[in-house]
Motif scaffolding. Structure first.
Motif, PDB file in Angstrom:
ATOM      1  N   HIS A  11       1.919  -9.864  -1.774  1.00 41.66           N
ATOM      2  CA  HIS A  11       1.112  -8.335  -1.486  1.00 41.66           C
ATOM      3  C   HIS A  11      -0.689  -8.574  -0.453  1.00 41.66           C
ATOM      4  CE1 HIS A  11      -0.576  -9.922  -5.281  1.00 41.66           C
ATOM      5  NE2 HIS A  11      -1.885  -9.941  -4.538  1.00 41.66           N
ATOM      6  N   ILE A  12      -0.501  -7.859  -0.317  1.00 36.49           N
ATOM      7  CA  ILE A  12      -2.144  -7.667   0.835  1.00 36.49           C
ATOM      8  C   ILE A  12      -3.132  -7.446  -0.442  1.00 36.49           C
ATOM      9  CG2 ILE A  12      -3.254  -7.289   2.936  1.00 36.49           C
ATOM     10  CD1 ILE A  12      -0.846  -7.271   4.073  1.00 36.49           C
ATOM     11  N   GLY A  13      -4.051  -8.051  -1.122  1.00 35.10           N
ATOM     12  CA  GLY A  13      -5.233  -7.368  -1.428  1.00 35.10           C
ATOM     13  C   GLY A  13      -6.589  -6.539  -1.158  1.00 35.10           C
ATOM     14  N   VAL A  14      -6.338  -5.266  -1.446  1.00 36.85           N
ATOM     15  CA  VAL A  14      -7.419  -4.738  -0.466  1.00 36.85           C
ATOM     16  C   VAL A  14      -8.686  -4.168  -1.660  1.00 36.85           C
ATOM     17  CG1 VAL A  14      -8.038  -2.083   0.438  1.00 36.85           C
ATOM     18  CG2 VAL A  14      -5.013  -3.477   0.869  1.00 36.85           C
ATOM     19  N   CYS A  15      -9.857  -4.047  -1.541  1.00 36.13           N
ATOM     20  CA  CYS A  15     -10.794  -3.983  -2.255  1.00 36.13           C
ATOM     21  C   CYS A  15     -10.896  -2.711  -2.556  1.00 36.13           C
ATOM     22  CB  CYS A  15     -11.999  -4.816  -2.351  1.00 36.13           C
ATOM     23  SG  CYS A  15     -13.778  -4.337  -4.112  1.00 36.13           S
TER      24      CYS A  15
END
Length: 147
Positions: A11-15
């Motif tokens: 996955h790619i984390g997005v704050c």
């Protein structure tokens, strides 16, 4: 003896500044599927993310082979201004769409912004940059119809 060097994208984390708003934006404006709520995460992950004593909440959403981990903290740092494309690091995600105008309308409806001045007609079809509610660039591309 065989050695495995397999590397796969998880996955790619997005704050996010507002986790529920971002989940709604990605699922309802862009058509991502909500996979799961991760719930509240603390130790030992606070050490992993280098924020001792911090907890976070997360949701996983996916579209095609792309999974985003939308992350919510009690306090976030930074600005929701979009970064220039020539800034080091992650710049944008690109999504193909069937109807660029309809998706642009939903983006605005769910808290994003359409950067109309970036819209071009290209050999790949119309393309425009938008942002999610926190300023992350989302490039929309409508491929030409095949006849």
């Amino acid at each position: 003896m065989s050695e495995s060097n397999s590397v796969n994208l998880l996955h790619i984390g997005v704050c996010t500044s507002d986790l529920s708003r971002s989940v709604k934006f990605y699922t309802e404006a862009l058509g991502f599927t909500h996979e799961r709520e991760v719930g509240e995460i603390g130790a030992p992950f606070d050490q992993l993310i280098e924020l001792p004593g911090t907890t976070l909440k997360a949701h996983h959403v996916s579209l095609g082979g792309l999974r985003l981990e939308l992350i919510g903290f009690d306090q976030v740092v930074g600005s929701d201004e979009r970064c220039p494309m020539n800034r080091l690091g992650f710049t944008h995600i690109t999504l193909t769409v069937d109807d660029i105008d309809a998706v642009c309308e939903r983006i605005t409806q769910y808290g994003g912004q359409v950067l109309s001045h970036t819209r071009i007609d290209s050999p790949y079809g119309p393309i425009v940059f938008c942002t999610d509610p926190d300023g992350l660039r989302v490039e929309l591309m409508q491929p030409p119809t095949q006849s």
